[in-house]
Write a protein that holds these residues in place. Structure first.
Motif, PDB file in Angstrom:
ATOM      1  N   GLN A  15       1.765  -6.532   4.532  1.00  0.00           N
ATOM      2  CA  GLN A  15       2.565  -5.553   5.543  1.00  0.00           C
ATOM      3  C   GLN A  15       3.455  -6.656   6.631  1.00  0.00           C
ATOM      4  N   LEU A  64      -9.383   6.099   7.970  1.00  0.00           N
ATOM      5  CA  LEU A  64      -8.624   5.037   7.621  1.00  0.00           C
ATOM      6  C   LEU A  64      -9.330   3.707   6.975  1.00  0.00           C
ATOM      7  N   ARG A  65     -10.756   3.523   7.689  1.00  0.00           N
ATOM      8  CA  ARG A  65     -11.237   2.496   6.681  1.00  0.00           C
ATOM      9  C   ARG A  65     -11.734   2.875   5.626  1.00  0.00           C
ATOM     10  N   ALA A 114      -1.041   6.768   7.265  1.00  0.00           N
ATOM     11  CA  ALA A 114      -2.324   5.895   7.722  1.00  0.00           C
ATOM     12  C   ALA A 114      -1.765   5.502   8.878  1.00  0.00           C
ATOM     13  N   LEU A 132     -14.282  -4.751   3.616  1.00  0.00           N
ATOM     14  CA  LEU A 132     -13.499  -4.706   2.120  1.00  0.00           C
ATOM     15  C   LEU A 132     -14.215  -5.612   1.148  1.00  0.00           C
ATOM     16  N   TRP A 190      -8.402  -0.728  -2.168  1.00  0.00           N
ATOM     17  CA  TRP A 190      -8.498  -2.062  -2.593  1.00  0.00           C
ATOM     18  C   TRP A 190      -9.503  -1.782  -3.887  1.00  0.00           C
ATOM     19  N   GLN A 205      -8.454   2.354   3.244  1.00  0.00           N
ATOM     20  CA  GLN A 205      -8.199   1.088   2.934  1.00  0.00           C
ATOM     21  C   GLN A 205      -9.163   0.400   2.075  1.00  0.00           C
ATOM     22  N   ILE A 229      -5.390  -8.737   3.400  1.00  0.00           N
ATOM     23  CA  ILE A 229      -4.143  -8.150   4.273  1.00  0.00           C
ATOM     24  C   ILE A 229      -3.291  -9.312   4.924  1.00  0.00           C
ATOM     25  N   LEU A 251      -6.323   1.629  12.491  1.00  0.00           N
ATOM     26  CA  LEU A 251      -6.679   1.147  11.125  1.00  0.00           C
ATOM     27  C   LEU A 251      -8.189   0.509  11.112  1.00  0.00           C
ATOM     28  N   ILE A 254       1.346  -0.609   5.269  1.00  0.00           N
ATOM     29  CA  ILE A 254       0.544   0.590   5.415  1.00  0.00           C
ATOM     30  C   ILE A 254       1.270   1.566   5.470  1.00  0.00           C
ATOM     31  N   TRP A 270       0.782  -1.139   0.116  1.00  0.00           N
ATOM     32  CA  TRP A 270      -0.146  -0.203  -0.136  1.00  0.00           C
ATOM     33  C   TRP A 270       0.794   1.383   0.005  1.00  0.00           C
TER      34      TRP A 270
END
Length: 475
Positions: A135, A188-189, A151, A247, A196, A192, A215, A182, A147, A97
């Protein structure tokens, strides 16, 4: 994932306290009989767009060293050519990311182009690719990848690097708090999910892409007095399950059909049942990792400890309950030439093949350490045991799927689908050669005496048995 010796006591003590780890055997068990893989059971198979049962066998492909303009430059077409030449059909591609979105809201067209070039190589060599949002220790704010720093929120909590035991850095207060933000902070949601959506919209129609791993090895924040196994299950239930459902909705707004891969915390590697809940998407794959703390710290495989048996029992409960295929996203020890590692590879491959639709070893690179092959592309000690005959795609219902490492023989029994379809066989390179026979109203197209791909055509609804045996002293 690699856990250092300093962390083993914490992990094992926590898991034993939770009663999740099987006790060590009191005597060396007899070698387990080769067990057939059958999909007539609660864990369903992975399938392709034609309804064929898929088996994925392959390796992770990565470039953790290079960033920015040089990102992904360590991955070349050779990786995919060599995977294919050794009989593999699967690569888990690590993407980051922090490279995709180095500044908030600004996505790198160059990085997306590099991913696409890699996917084009995979397509050329007929390799399925899983795009993994990777990550390690959250990301570059802590000296790793994943990340972005923009973020990363720590509330000023401390972080002390430990280069001799990097996995222990997950337990630093700043890293744990970053995961909490996160999972919980609305902006931040959204970021992310947007990341995607960029990937899904760009690659949803690429023929090499089989799935998105949402992730890698997610972790979280432990509460005071909470043992590690209990914390892992709580994090999975309270943070990971809602995140995966968010997600999934985001990806489905751009891509309706590509498989979604979801991981528990890496603590499942010690035989801890996951606390993940239901993911409300019909095309979701459970994708745990298969690592042992002691072996990651350099110890040899202990056949008497019951680790593989405990892991298999724990890791199959969740996908059976939720009717999800299983693909193990990472596995493989660092010190693969220790005295018991030959036995480990045999028993690990046999176990993985009993319940999963596939796996990716860690990692396809050319050198030492975790690398599967050396600089010349030759398998390093014991890694050759990952290259066996298998059926990448079966047009029908699999009755049994068995490989016997002792005799180097493979047997596939299946009932052909009602509609005509092709079943594929993959045979790794062999100087002795392979002998293939078929029982039932079916025939094999092509020849691959020393390795390669074959196609089986069967009469619709027929019961078919395909046997592959290496010639020479075995045949």
């Amino acid at each position: 994932m690699r856990m250092g010796r300093a962390l083993i006591a914490l992990v094992v003590a926590s898991i034993l306290a939770a009663g999740a780890l099987a006790p060590a055997a009191t005597a060396a068990p007899a070698p387990a009989p080769v067990s057939p893989v059958s999909y007539e059971r609660p864990i369903p198979p992975l399938t392709d767009s034609r309804g064929r049962t898929l088996t994925l066998r392959g390796w992770n492909v990565e470039d953790k060293a290079n960033r920015g303009e040089a990102a992904l430059s360590a991955i070349t077409e050779r990786h995919f050519r060599d995977l294919r030449a050794n009989g593999f059909n699967f690569a888990r591609l690590l993407v980051f990311w922090d490279d995709l979105e180095p500044r908030r809201g600004q996505y790198s067209a160059r990085y997306l182009g590099k991913i696409e070039r890699i996917l084009d190589w995979a397509r050329k060599h007929r390799i399925h690719v899983l795009i993994d949002a990777h990550q390690d220790v959250f990301g570059p704010a802590f000296g790793h990848r994943g990340i972005p720093e923009w973020a990363t929120r720590t509330d000023g909590l401390p972080f002390t690097p430990n280069p001799d035991d990097w996995f222990s850095e997950y337990f630093e207060p700043a890293v744990q708090r970053a995961f909490t933000h996160l999972y919980e902070d609305p902006d931040l949601r959204r970021a992310q999910a947007a990341m995607w959506q960029v990937l899904a919209e760009r690659f949803r129609d690429h023929p090499a892409v089989i799935g998105y791993d949402l992730i890698n090895e997610p972790m979280g924040e432990l509460r005071e007095g909470e043992d590690l196994a209990t914390a892992a299950r709580r994090i999975e239930a309270e943070h990971l399950t809602p995140m995966y459902n968010r997600l999934a909705r985001a990806v489905r707004a751009k891509d309706r059909s590509t498989w979604l891969f979801v991981e528990p915390t890496p603590i499942v590697g010690e035989g801890v049942p996951t606390g993940l809940g239901r993911i409300h998407d019909s095309r979701t794959v459970y994708a745990p990792h298969f690592y042992n703390t002691a072996m990651e710290a350099g110890a040899d495989y202990d056949p008497d400890a019951g680790w593989i048996e405990a892991y298999e029992a724990a890791v199959t409960a969740y996908p059976a309950r939720h009717r999800m295929p299983v693909v193990v996203g990472e596995w493989g020890p660092l010190n693969n030439s220790l005295p018991n590692m030959g036995r480990f590879h045999r028993e690990a491959v046999d176990s993985l093949n009993r319940y999963s639709s596939g796996w990716a070893g860690y990692v396809w690179c050319y050198g030492g350490g975790y690398c599967a092959v050396d600089e010349r592309g030759r398998f390093r000690t014991n890694k050759e045991q990952t290259a066996t005959p298998y059926a990448p795609a079966v047009a029908g219902t699999v009755r049994s799927d068995t490989y016997d490492a002792t005799t180097r023989s493979y047997r596939l029994a299946y009932r052909a689908a009602a509609r005509p379809g092709t079943t594929e066989l993959s045979l790794p390179p062999s100087s002795r050669g392979w002998r293939v026979s078929v029982a039932g109203p079916a025939r094999v197209l092509g020849r691959a005496p020393h390795g390669g791909r074959l196609t089986v055509l069967a009469w619709p609804g027929a019961e078919v048995v395909v046997t592959v045996r290496e010639t020479g002293p075995y045949g």
